[in-house]
Scaffold this motif. Structure first.
Motif, PDB file in Angstrom:
ATOM      1  N   THR A  37      17.204  40.242  29.362  1.00 27.05           N
ATOM      2  CA  THR A  37      18.501  39.977  29.987  1.00 27.05           C
ATOM      3  C   THR A  37      19.286  41.268  30.174  1.00 27.05           C
ATOM      4  O   THR A  37      19.888  41.495  31.215  1.00 27.05           O
ATOM      5  N   GLU A  60      20.131  36.133  24.286  1.00 30.72           N
ATOM      6  CA  GLU A  60      20.175  34.678  24.465  1.00 30.72           C
ATOM      7  C   GLU A  60      20.005  33.950  23.129  1.00 30.72           C
ATOM      8  O   GLU A  60      20.671  32.948  22.870  1.00 30.72           O
ATOM      9  N   VAL A  63      23.263  34.173  21.225  1.00 28.30           N
ATOM     10  CA  VAL A  63      24.252  33.251  21.797  1.00 28.30           C
ATOM     11  C   VAL A  63      23.922  31.816  21.402  1.00 28.30           C
ATOM     12  O   VAL A  63      24.782  31.075  20.922  1.00 28.30           O
ATOM     13  N   PRO A  69      29.663  34.686  21.770  1.00 25.59           N
ATOM     14  CA  PRO A  69      30.159  33.746  22.776  1.00 25.59           C
ATOM     15  C   PRO A  69      29.217  33.666  23.976  1.00 25.59           C
ATOM     16  O   PRO A  69      28.531  34.625  24.304  1.00 25.59           O
ATOM     17  N   SER A  70      29.177  32.523  24.627  1.00 23.61           N
ATOM     18  CA  SER A  70      28.265  32.318  25.756  1.00 23.61           C
ATOM     19  C   SER A  70      28.562  33.237  26.925  1.00 23.61           C
ATOM     20  O   SER A  70      27.675  33.496  27.735  1.00 23.61           O
ATOM     21  N   ASP A  71      29.782  33.737  27.048  1.00 21.91           N
ATOM     22  CA  ASP A  71      30.072  34.660  28.158  1.00 21.91           C
ATOM     23  C   ASP A  71      29.485  36.046  27.907  1.00 21.91           C
ATOM     24  O   ASP A  71      29.668  36.953  28.703  1.00 21.91           O
ATOM     25  N   SER A  72      28.742  36.207  26.800  1.00 18.78           N
ATOM     26  CA  SER A  72      28.048  37.473  26.518  1.00 18.78           C
ATOM     27  C   SER A  72      26.795  37.606  27.366  1.00 18.78           C
ATOM     28  O   SER A  72      26.264  38.696  27.501  1.00 18.78           O
ATOM     29  N   LEU A  73      26.309  36.491  27.907  1.00 15.22           N
ATOM     30  CA  LEU A  73      25.083  36.534  28.710  1.00 15.22           C
ATOM     31  C   LEU A  73      25.382  37.057  30.105  1.00 15.22           C
ATOM     32  O   LEU A  73      26.337  36.652  30.746  1.00 15.22           O
ATOM     33  N   PHE A  74      24.561  37.937  30.566  1.00 15.04           N
ATOM     34  CA  PHE A  74      24.721  38.530  31.884  1.00 15.04           C
ATOM     35  C   PHE A  74      23.750  37.897  32.850  1.00 15.04           C
ATOM     36  O   PHE A  74      22.952  38.556  33.470  1.00 15.04           O
TER      37      PHE A  74
END
Length: 75
Positions: A37, A60, A63, A69-74
């Motif tokens: 990711t 992932e 998270v 937090p889920s907004d850490s995923l790009f």
């Protein structure tokens, strides 16, 4: 919260950085340096990687485990 990574290109490198608060190992976490990711283009093709980083979870996984937090995923 943000991450950082280092790629040393010569033997005997010393990396030093400042903190804005007291270091607390209980709040530290790792993410695999080969995480697809994040997709870092490491220049060293045969790196020496610590066991801690070698077996670190992906972003992932951190998270989905509730560690970030889920907004850490790009994605």
């Amino acid at each position: 919260g943000f991450g950082h990574a280092f790629e040393a290109r010569t033997e005997g490198c010393i990396v030093s950085y400042a903190l804005t608060s007291t270091y607390d190992p209980a709040t530290e976490m790792t993410i695999s340096p080969d995480d697809p990711t994040i997709n870092i283009d490491w220049l060293n093709l045969n790196p020496e990687i610590s066991d801690r980083d070698k077996f670190a979870p992906t972003l992932e996984e951190q998270v989905s485990g509730g560690n970030m937090p889920s907004d850490s995923l790009f994605l």
